[in-house]
Design a protein around this motif. Structure first.
Motif: not given
Ligand code: ADP
Length: 262
Positions: A105-116, A227-243
């Motif tokens: 895991r790389e340790n860059e600080e991420i500014n989510i608002i800027k990325i959005i 790709i999205v799923k792998y990235v989410v997992e690299s942040f120890d996260g989870k992804i859900f879909v409602k549709s």
């Protein structure tokens, strides 16, 4: 996998027991099978546009017998197939990069608002051309997130570009960011074509595209959500879909808030 060894008495060679070693190889087999499937999928996906381009090259060799209109049409198709090849190769490389270094895991600080904001700017021509109302709903809470910035950008970009791609003209796409001490929640919601229930789990698999005929009209490789799923997992996260089919979809990413993580 079961391995057995008969144990005999050293003196009279009489059988005194059986040593049985049980080894769970299901996970290993599964990985091997997945890898094998991936290689054959990649070959198939690359071969399709290549075969088409080669066919048209052969036709173009007979250019003296073709009129301008035919030639233009062929060149246009070749250009489209060429773009498709480029997209495929880019996505395959990205996926294998993420898979291979998921543990580092790389340790860059991420500014989510800027990325959005950057993602919104990048997609502007796409959503404006469809007159889609693309808006953000950002709750500026106290969070900290570290990891690979490029991957994070890719994750948001893939989710948002899907939302725009699979939403009809005059629809909407909303990115929402909120969270608390425990988690960061990013939701990408649209009022587009939706996803059938039976496909909701499969869409995260590599190369899976819902109903090829409906997806055919929209450019894609079927690798975006993998790709999205792998990235989410690299942040120890989870992804859900409602549709709901015909009504719209919402992809929800939940990542731990590193700021308050013990
Ligand atoms: P693609 O390159 O086909 O877009 P993805 O892996 O990004 O590949 O998505 C897989 C499939 O999931 C798509 O082909 C599409 O049918 C479906 N999908 C993804 N996002 C959405 C969305 N926001 N609305 C409806 N369908 C979606």
């Amino acid at each position: 996998k079961i391995r057995t060894t008969v144990i005999k008495n050293d003196l009279n060679k009489e059988r005194i027991g059986v040593l049985c070693v049980l080894q769970d190889v299901t996970e290993k087999r599964k990985l091997e099978r997945m890898r094998h499937e991936f290689v054959s999928n990649v070959s198939h996906e690359l071969r399709t546009p290549l075969t088409s381009i080669s066919g048209f090259v052969e036709t173009l060799k007979l250019w003296k017998q073709l009129d301008d209109e035919n030639i233009n049409e062929i060149i246009n198709i070749m250009e489209i197939e060429n773009f498709r090849l480029q997209r495929l190769i880019n996505d395959i490389l990205k996926l294998s990069e993420i898979e291979n270094i998921i543990v580092q895991r790389e340790n860059e600080e991420i500014n989510i608002i800027k990325i959005i904001e950057i993602v919104k700017k990048t997609l502007e021509p796409m959503y404006k051309s469809k007159n889609i109302d693309f808006y953000t709903d950002i709750d500026d809470f106290d969070y900290e997130i570290k990891g690979n910035k490029d991957w994070f950008y890719n994750m948001i970009l893939n989710l948002c570009s899907n939302a725009v791609k699979y939403t009809n003209d005059n629809g909407f796409v909303r990115i929402k960011l909120h969270g608390d001490r425990e988690k960061i929640v990013i939701s990408v919601k649209d009022n587009g074509i939706g996803i059938p229930d039976e496909d909701k789990e499969k869409i995260f698999e590599r190369f899976y595209r819902v109903d090829k005929s409906r997806s055919k009209a929209v450019k894609g490789t079927g690798l975006g959500l993998a790709i999205v799923k792998y990235v989410v997992e690299s942040f120890d996260g989870k992804i859900f879909v409602k549709s709901t089919l015909g009504k719209g979809s919402e992809f929800i990413v939940v990542i731990p808030n590193f700021k308050y993580k013990a």
